[in-house]
Design an enzyme around this catalytic site. Sequence first.
Site, PDB file in Angstrom:
ATOM      1  N   PRO A 138       0.407   8.466  -4.696  1.00  0.00           N
ATOM      2  CA  PRO A 138       0.547   9.898  -4.383  1.00  0.00           C
ATOM      3  C   PRO A 138       0.925  10.771  -5.584  1.00  0.00           C
ATOM      4  O   PRO A 138       2.034  11.300  -5.680  1.00  0.00           O
ATOM      5  CB  PRO A 138       1.628   9.906  -3.301  1.00  0.00           C
ATOM      6  CG  PRO A 138       2.469   8.714  -3.632  1.00  0.00           C
ATOM      7  CD  PRO A 138       1.508   7.676  -4.151  1.00  0.00           C
ATOM      8  N   CYS A 139      -0.021  10.949  -6.489  1.00  0.00           N
ATOM      9  CA  CYS A 139       0.197  11.767  -7.677  1.00  0.00           C
ATOM     10  C   CYS A 139       0.612  13.185  -7.289  1.00  0.00           C
ATOM     11  O   CYS A 139       1.376  13.829  -8.006  1.00  0.00           O
ATOM     12  CB  CYS A 139      -1.078  11.820  -8.500  1.00  0.00           C
ATOM     13  SG  CYS A 139      -1.698  10.195  -9.007  1.00  0.00           S
TER      14      CYS A 139
END
Length: 174
Positions: A138-139
Site C-alpha cells: 500500500p504505497c
Amino acid sequence: MVPASIPPVAAMPVSQAPFDSPIGRMWVAVSPRGLVAISRGESPDPEAGGPRVLDPAAAGSAIAELEAYFAGRLQTFSLALDLRGAGPFDRAVWAAAQEIPYGETASYGELAAMAGYPRAARAAGNAMARCPFSPVVPCHRVIHADGSIGGWGTDTWVKRWMLDLERGRVGLTG
C-alpha cells in the site's frame, strides 16, 4: 529456497492481463513465484521482466483480489510477491508498508523506522517510488510528515482516491 520445479527467474514466463478499475486500465503481471507487477495504463508494463505472454487465466486470482479491493470488499491481500531484482532495503520497506493498517497512513520517516532504518526517510520514499506492487503493497498509505499526500511514482489523485476508498469516502455500487 525455491523448489527445483520452478525455473530460474530469467527464464520464467511472466503472464500479463488487463482489467478495468475505478482508477483506469490496469495490468497485472504474474510468474510462478507470484505477483511481478501491477501497472496502470493502456499497455502492459515493459519492465515486468521475463518473456511476457497475455494470459488472463494465470493472472485471475490477482485480478480477483484487486477487483475486490476496488469494490471495497478486501482489506488485506493474500498474494505472494515475486521480488525479482529487489534488494534487501526495498524488501524491508515494502514489508513494513504492508503493516500499515487499511485506511491509515504513516509518514516516510515512520515507514523507514518500521523497516529498521530510522534515519532513511528519503531512501524509504525512493523505495516506495520503485515499488511495482501497489496497492498490494500500500504505497498510497505513505505520506509526508506534514500530512500532505505527496506522490510515489503515480498521479497524486490516485493516491488520494485509494485513501478515500479505504476511509469510506468513495461511493461504491454493486
